[in-house]
Design a protein around this motif. Sequence first.
Motif, PDB file in Angstrom:
ATOM      1  N   PRO A  71      27.316  15.275 -41.089  1.00  0.00           N
ATOM      2  CA  PRO A  71      27.528  15.484 -42.525  1.00  0.00           C
ATOM      3  C   PRO A  71      26.603  16.558 -43.086  1.00  0.00           C
ATOM      4  O   PRO A  71      25.472  16.709 -42.608  1.00  0.00           O
ATOM      5  CB  PRO A  71      27.205  14.117 -43.142  1.00  0.00           C
ATOM      6  N   PRO A  72      27.064  17.319 -44.074  1.00  0.00           N
ATOM      7  CA  PRO A  72      26.221  18.374 -44.657  1.00  0.00           C
ATOM      8  C   PRO A  72      25.093  17.784 -45.496  1.00  0.00           C
ATOM      9  O   PRO A  72      25.161  16.620 -45.915  1.00  0.00           O
ATOM     10  CB  PRO A  72      27.185  19.171 -45.529  1.00  0.00           C
ATOM     11  N   VAL A  91      15.079  20.772 -39.617  1.00  0.00           N
ATOM     12  CA  VAL A  91      16.148  20.993 -38.630  1.00  0.00           C
ATOM     13  C   VAL A  91      17.323  20.086 -38.970  1.00  0.00           C
ATOM     14  O   VAL A  91      17.174  18.864 -39.048  1.00  0.00           O
ATOM     15  CB  VAL A  91      15.642  20.707 -37.197  1.00  0.00           C
ATOM     16  N   ILE A  92      18.483  20.697 -39.189  1.00  0.00           N
ATOM     17  CA  ILE A  92      19.693  19.945 -39.540  1.00  0.00           C
ATOM     18  C   ILE A  92      20.806  20.339 -38.584  1.00  0.00           C
ATOM     19  O   ILE A  92      21.175  21.514 -38.525  1.00  0.00           O
ATOM     20  CB  ILE A  92      20.145  20.219 -41.000  1.00  0.00           C
ATOM     21  N   VAL A  93      21.325  19.370 -37.826  1.00  0.00           N
ATOM     22  CA  VAL A  93      22.475  19.663 -36.963  1.00  0.00           C
ATOM     23  C   VAL A  93      23.724  19.465 -37.832  1.00  0.00           C
ATOM     24  O   VAL A  93      24.394  18.444 -37.799  1.00  0.00           O
ATOM     25  CB  VAL A  93      22.493  18.756 -35.713  1.00  0.00           C
ATOM     26  N   GLY A  94      23.988  20.471 -38.645  1.00  0.00           N
ATOM     27  CA  GLY A  94      25.089  20.418 -39.601  1.00  0.00           C
ATOM     28  C   GLY A  94      24.949  21.581 -40.562  1.00  0.00           C
ATOM     29  O   GLY A  94      24.228  22.541 -40.289  1.00  0.00           O
ATOM     30  N   ARG A 150      19.103  14.487 -41.456  1.00  0.00           N
ATOM     31  CA  ARG A 150      20.560  14.325 -41.475  1.00  0.00           C
ATOM     32  C   ARG A 150      21.041  14.151 -42.902  1.00  0.00           C
ATOM     33  O   ARG A 150      20.329  13.593 -43.734  1.00  0.00           O
ATOM     34  CB  ARG A 150      20.972  13.093 -40.683  1.00  0.00           C
ATOM     35  N   GLY A 151      22.244  14.607 -43.176  1.00  0.00           N
ATOM     36  CA  GLY A 151      22.835  14.414 -44.491  1.00  0.00           C
ATOM     37  C   GLY A 151      23.379  13.003 -44.622  1.00  0.00           C
ATOM     38  O   GLY A 151      23.481  12.276 -43.634  1.00  0.00           O
TER      39      GLY A 151
END
Length: 201
Positions: A71-72, A91-94, A150-151
């Motif tokens: 999720p964003p 760090v965001i995997v999105g 994470r979003g």
Amino acid sequence: FFTKSNLNKMGIDLKAGGRRTGHKTSSVAVKSANPYNRLLIKLYKFLARRTDSKFCSTVAKRLHMSKLNQPPIGLNRLARYMTNKDDKTAVIVGKVTDDVRMMECPKMSVCALAFTETARKRILAAGGECITFDQLALRAPKGTNTVLLRGPKSRSALAHFGHRTTVTNPHTHDGVKPYVRSKGRKFEKARGRRSSRGFKI
């Protein structure tokens, strides 16, 4: 007891639907067609294997996830998570999206799979930086001085899903929204919804 000869003769439990074949998970076979994504998966799988870093294995796992599970995150939430963490990289995997409700964007160093145009502009205008995962791998291969974020998962469908159940927790369906045509006196208010009518969930 089972011997090898017995096992070979055992049939398939057709009532249970047989074996679930032909369903490889994304971590076995990469489902993404995006060549950049595939290269990032290759890179972080390598780093996870060759280093003892839990950061790399978590990033590799999240890169495999479907878009629904990536999720964003909005700038406002990101800025809130990064308060008093000036020397660290988020760090965001999105995707990172803009938040028009936020007046001033603080200076941040952010690594993500994608940025919306306005989010990137605001981060750069504040003197921050937007980096990619391959740049992060060169800068911090083990994820030192990073904050993995994470979003929120905020789909309306999640209201209908049960909670995680354990042996000690019988409240799987407490407070879970039922799929009901309408809410009112006449709609599904009998057995299962009132203690006086059998049971209540």
